[in-house]
Enzyme design. Structure first.
Site, PDB file in Angstrom:
ATOM      1  N   CYS A 115      42.756  29.972  35.594  1.00  0.00           N
ATOM      2  CA  CYS A 115      42.326  29.760  34.139  1.00  0.00           C
ATOM      3  C   CYS A 115      42.985  30.893  33.383  1.00  0.00           C
ATOM      4  O   CYS A 115      43.548  30.667  32.362  1.00  0.00           O
ATOM      5  CB  CYS A 115      40.890  29.811  33.877  1.00  0.00           C
ATOM      6  N   ASP A 116      42.967  32.218  33.707  1.00  0.00           N
ATOM      7  CA  ASP A 116      43.397  33.361  33.004  1.00  0.00           C
ATOM      8  C   ASP A 116      44.485  34.203  33.458  1.00  0.00           C
ATOM      9  O   ASP A 116      45.249  35.213  32.510  1.00  0.00           O
ATOM     10  CB  ASP A 116      42.219  34.200  33.008  1.00  0.00           C
ATOM     11  N   CYS A 152      38.340  33.548  37.280  1.00  0.00           N
ATOM     12  CA  CYS A 152      39.283  32.494  37.461  1.00  0.00           C
ATOM     13  C   CYS A 152      40.728  32.783  37.264  1.00  0.00           C
ATOM     14  O   CYS A 152      41.256  32.896  35.988  1.00  0.00           O
ATOM     15  CB  CYS A 152      38.766  31.648  36.505  1.00  0.00           C
TER      16      CYS A 152
END
Ligand code: NDP
Length: 309
Positions: free
Chosen positions: A137-138, A134
């Site tokens: 997200c990261d 992701c």
């Protein structure tokens, strides 16, 4: 056999949020968590984009918070899997792996999706230590660093251009000599100067001890092997929605996502609602999943009022 007003299948942000709303509305929900209680956030480190956590939160801790909040309002939570459903009649039936039969007036499906992985050496070992599925997200953890991403669909196109805004250089590994992504997304990829597309290229191994320090790649046309010195490795080869047990009852799209009425959680079967990643292939964020979990519980509550249950 057990009778409930509301059965929730799945336990990520969507399922827990549905539980909080359903429980506070007096529906006494029963939740079956599924094979990975807490869902995809259980395999995520820091979550920094969920509002209300100004210092970020570890994914598993965040899911524990969600769970506690659902339990505080009398949700019964079972760490078990629903293996079969029958949506023929007005009372919906479900069976757990241990053989428990549940009859529910409403069912909220929040079974989520699972990221697909390549299955190459180093990928699993370095998950959350440089390997991620992701970028949204990261990606932030790799700002100003060099990273690689695998995939050639819309997700890979979107995530690689997203990463290019944060990272110094992004290597997009495409296994064929063309991308599957929509034309406009491909143009964006090709027009991003710090995004380098490696055609006919596959990742063979993720290298590193405590974190990622490189990717071994191979050109599948020439057989030439080389190493990319990157600190982050993103896999964007698609997700599989966890919807197999509903295939005989609900309309699924050609990727297996549950089709809901636009802007609602209605599945087409009265009293059966879907939320979270099981019905969302576009946004797939914890906060959007939680939002649709709330919507599903409100839809279930209204349905029960209409039916006089
Ligand atoms: P897709 O299934 O569309 O694409 C997966 C990609 O991964 C393919 O290009 C495939 O390559 C590649 N791939 C699969 N396995 C491997 C492997 N082992 N090694 C290397 N590459 C591999 O998934 P997406 O997640 O991209 O998209 C899913 C759906 O969601 C699509 O319908 C998409 O249009 C939609 N979507 C829409 C968005 C938007 O509108 N903004 C954003 C994101 C997704 P190959 O082509 O060679 O098979």
């Amino acid at each position: 056999m057990e009778k409930v007003k509301c059965l929730i299948i799945g336990s990520g942000p969507a399922g827990y949020t549905a539980a909080i709303y359903a429980a506070r509305a007096g529906l006494s929900p029963l939740m079956y968590t599924g094979p990975q209680p807490g869902g995809q956030l259980m395999i995520t480190n820091d979550v920094e984009n969920y509002p209300g956590y100004p210092d970020g939160r570890q994914g598993p801790e965040m899911m524990e918070d969600f769970k506690k909040q659902a339990e505080r309002f009398d949700t019964v939570i079972r760490d078990e899997i629903i293996v079969k459903v029958d949506f023929t009649g007005p009372i919906h039936k479900a069976w757990s792996e241990s053989g428990q039969e549940i009859h529910a007036h409403t069912v909220i499906i929040a079974t989520g999706a699972s990221a697909k992985w390549l299955g190459i050496p180093g990928e699993e070992r370095l998950q959350n230590r440089g390997v991620s599925a992701c970028a949204v997200c990261d990606g932030f953890f790799f700002r100003k660093q060099e990273v690689a991403i695998v995939g050639a669909g819309d997700t890979a196109a979107e995530e690689s251009t997203y990463l290019a805004k944060i990272c110094s250089k992004v290597h997009l590994l495409v296994r064929r000599d063309e991308m599957r992504a929509s034309k406009i997304m491909q143009e964006r990829v090709l027009n991003t100067p710090n995004l380098i597309v490696h055609w006919n290229t596959e990742a063979e191994e993720v290298l590193g001890d405590q974190g990622v320090d490189g990717i071994r790649i191979v050109n599948n046309k020439t057989g030439e092997k080389s190493t990319l010195a990157v600190t982050g490795f993103f896999v964007a080869i698609g997700h599989k929605p966890n919807t197999d047990i509903f295939a005989d009852w609900l309309t699924l799209d050609n990727s297996g996502y549950i089709v809901v009425e636009p802007g609602r959680t209605f599945t087409g079967i009265e009293g059966v609602f879907a939320c979270g990643d099981a019905q969302d292939k576009i946004y797939r964020q914890a906060v959007t999943a939680a939002g649709t979990g709330c919507m599903a519980a409100l839809d279930a509550e209204r349905y029960l009022v209409e039916k006089g249950v």
